[in-house]
Write a protein that holds these residues in place. Structure first.
Motif, short mmCIF file in Angstrom:
data_model
loop_
_atom_site.label_atom_id
_atom_site.label_comp_id
_atom_site.label_asym_id
_atom_site.label_seq_id
_atom_site.Cartn_x
_atom_site.Cartn_y
_atom_site.Cartn_z
N UNK A 186 0.82 -1.21 0.00
CA UNK A 186 0.00 0.00 0.00
C UNK A 186 0.86 1.27 0.00
N UNK A 187 2.10 1.15 0.47
CA UNK A 187 3.02 2.30 0.46
C UNK A 187 3.83 2.39 -0.83
N UNK A 188 3.58 1.47 -1.74
CA UNK A 188 4.28 1.50 -3.02
C UNK A 188 5.54 0.69 -3.07
N UNK A 189 5.84 -0.07 -1.99
CA UNK A 189 7.03 -0.92 -2.02
C UNK A 189 6.80 -2.11 -2.94
N UNK A 190 7.86 -2.57 -3.57
CA UNK A 190 7.79 -3.78 -4.38
C UNK A 190 7.94 -4.97 -3.45
N UNK A 191 6.90 -5.79 -3.33
CA UNK A 191 6.89 -6.83 -2.31
C UNK A 191 6.33 -8.14 -2.86
N UNK A 192 7.01 -9.22 -2.52
CA UNK A 192 6.55 -10.58 -2.82
C UNK A 192 6.12 -11.23 -1.52
N UNK A 193 4.99 -11.94 -1.55
CA UNK A 193 4.52 -12.63 -0.36
C UNK A 193 4.33 -14.11 -0.64
N UNK A 199 1.58 -3.52 15.02
CA UNK A 199 2.98 -3.91 14.90
C UNK A 199 3.37 -4.23 13.47
N UNK A 200 2.49 -4.91 12.75
CA UNK A 200 2.77 -5.25 11.35
C UNK A 200 2.91 -3.99 10.50
N UNK A 201 2.04 -3.01 10.73
CA UNK A 201 2.10 -1.78 9.94
C UNK A 201 3.34 -0.98 10.28
N UNK A 202 3.77 -1.00 11.56
CA UNK A 202 5.02 -0.33 11.92
C UNK A 202 6.20 -0.95 11.18
N UNK A 203 6.28 -2.28 11.20
CA UNK A 203 7.37 -2.96 10.50
C UNK A 203 7.36 -2.61 9.02
N UNK A 220 16.54 4.26 2.05
CA UNK A 220 17.55 5.24 2.47
C UNK A 220 18.54 4.71 3.50
N UNK A 221 18.28 3.54 4.09
CA UNK A 221 19.22 2.96 5.05
C UNK A 221 19.32 3.68 6.37
N UNK A 222 18.41 4.63 6.63
CA UNK A 222 18.44 5.43 7.86
C UNK A 222 17.43 4.86 8.84
N UNK A 223 17.90 4.28 9.95
CA UNK A 223 17.02 3.60 10.87
C UNK A 223 16.10 4.56 11.62
N UNK A 224 16.57 5.74 11.97
CA UNK A 224 15.74 6.69 12.70
C UNK A 224 14.62 7.20 11.81
N UNK A 225 14.96 7.57 10.59
CA UNK A 225 13.93 7.99 9.63
C UNK A 225 12.92 6.87 9.40
N UNK A 226 13.43 5.64 9.33
CA UNK A 226 12.55 4.49 9.10
C UNK A 226 11.61 4.29 10.28
N UNK A 227 12.09 4.47 11.51
CA UNK A 227 11.24 4.30 12.69
C UNK A 227 10.15 5.36 12.72
N UNK A 228 10.48 6.58 12.33
CA UNK A 228 9.47 7.64 12.26
C UNK A 228 8.41 7.30 11.20
N UNK A 229 8.85 6.75 10.09
CA UNK A 229 7.91 6.35 9.05
C UNK A 229 7.02 5.23 9.55
#
Length: 311
Positions: free
Chosen positions: A62-69, A269-273, A283-292
């Motif tokens: 839903x965020x536009x990531x390319x994902x295989x499940x 929790x799933x949506x946070x991950x 971007x490889x930035x963990x802090x930015x990723x946690x905020x997202x």
């Protein structure tokens, strides 16, 4: 040896997030008040597709990531669940089980707490070996939840398929991300046994109860620090108290929660991950990723069910 928590720089056409694990049919019940036993309690009742891993994949898509499940459902449900996942932008790789039904859960929501009545069904037959080498060849990260370890993947073989997955991912420089997913199941399984199975993971996403179960500690910062000694990148979620991010070579960082009106905490929790991984793989930035991740989770709890709303 590559850093198992470093966001990779895959070849052209790569940078796909591979998720595998549970697919569930949820029946979400929100009573109007305290449940009255032996008589009726007016309630909101909604049927939703769920499953911790499938929820995370859906939020990623839903965020536009390319994902295989990769998952397993009853044979008659392959088309239905494939269509639901595809509706979120996920590429589904579902295996149809001719002997076991699709997993199902009745979720009873009472404020910030939930009670869940579960039949795992076909999920227990899913193996980490079902994640193909071809998918790993094009992966930026592979993510799964503790349910695969607690209930599936053949406990009798000491979870050899999961360990093979770690080896196959490491050979390609692909980090593995793990969400313990259930403090109760973790305690039943055993913390040290769980940590042994996931040794080599690059990213760990426990909540506070799971962190306590994994470490035997109580203080959130001490828990995060202890887990940071074992894993290169840890994001410890604390509910209303935010997130603590611990990354090798960096000071711990506490990220505040994004305030929102809680309707149903299922899938928070799933949506946070998902929000974290979608950002971190870019971007490889963990802090930015946690905020997202915190922003995505804040939106997730304002609706019923564990997946994004579909138009």
């Amino acid at each position: 040896m590559p850093n198992p928590a470093a966001a990779p720089e895959p070849a052209s056409g790569a940078r796909r997030i591979v998720v595998f694990g549970d697919v569930i049919d949820d029946v979400v019940v929100v009573p109007s008040g305290p449940i009255r036993h032996d008589t009726d309690t007016p309630s909101s009742i909604r049927q939703r597709a769920g499953g911790s891993a499938a929820n995370a994949a859906s939020w990623l898509g839903a965020q536009g990531a390319a994902v295989d499940f990769v998952g397993r459902v009853g044979a008659g449900d392959v088309a239905r669940h494939s269509d639901i996942l595809a509706g979120f932008g996920v590429t589904p790789h579902l295996i149809g089980d001719t002997e076991h039904p699709t997993g199902a859960i009745i979720v009873i929501v009472e404020g910030n707490s939930r009670s869940m009545l579960t039949e795992r069904g076909a999920n227990d037959l899913l193996s980490a070996d079902d994640v193909s080498d071809e998918l790993l060849d094009h992966a930026s990260v592979v993510h799964f939840t503790g349910y695969t370890i607690y209930h599936g993947d053949g406990a009798g073989d000491d979870h050899a398929a999961v360990r093979r997955l770690f080896d196959r991912a490491a050979a390609r420089g692909v980090p593995v991300s793990v969400d313990p997913a259930s403090a109760g199941s973790l305690e039943d399984f055993g913390a040290e046994a769980f940590l042994a199975v996931i040794a080599g993971a690059g990213l760990l996403f426990p909540n506070l109860d799971e962190g306590r179960a994994l470490t035997g500690l109580d203080d959130p910062m001490e828990i995060a620090a202890a887990l940071g000694q074992r894993f290169p990148l840890v994001a410890l979620t604390l509910g209303a108290d935010g997130v603590i991010v611990v990354e090798t070579g960096h000071d711990p960082v506490r990220i505040p929660v994004v305030e929102s009106r809680i309707v149903d905490p299922t899938g928070a929790g799933d949506s946070f991950v998902a929000g974290f991984l979608a950002s971190w793989t870019e971007n490889g930035d963990a802090v930015t990723a946690a905020k997202a991740g915190a922003a995505v989770a804040a939106g997730a709890v304002t609706q019923v069910g564990g997946r994004p709303s579909q138009a």
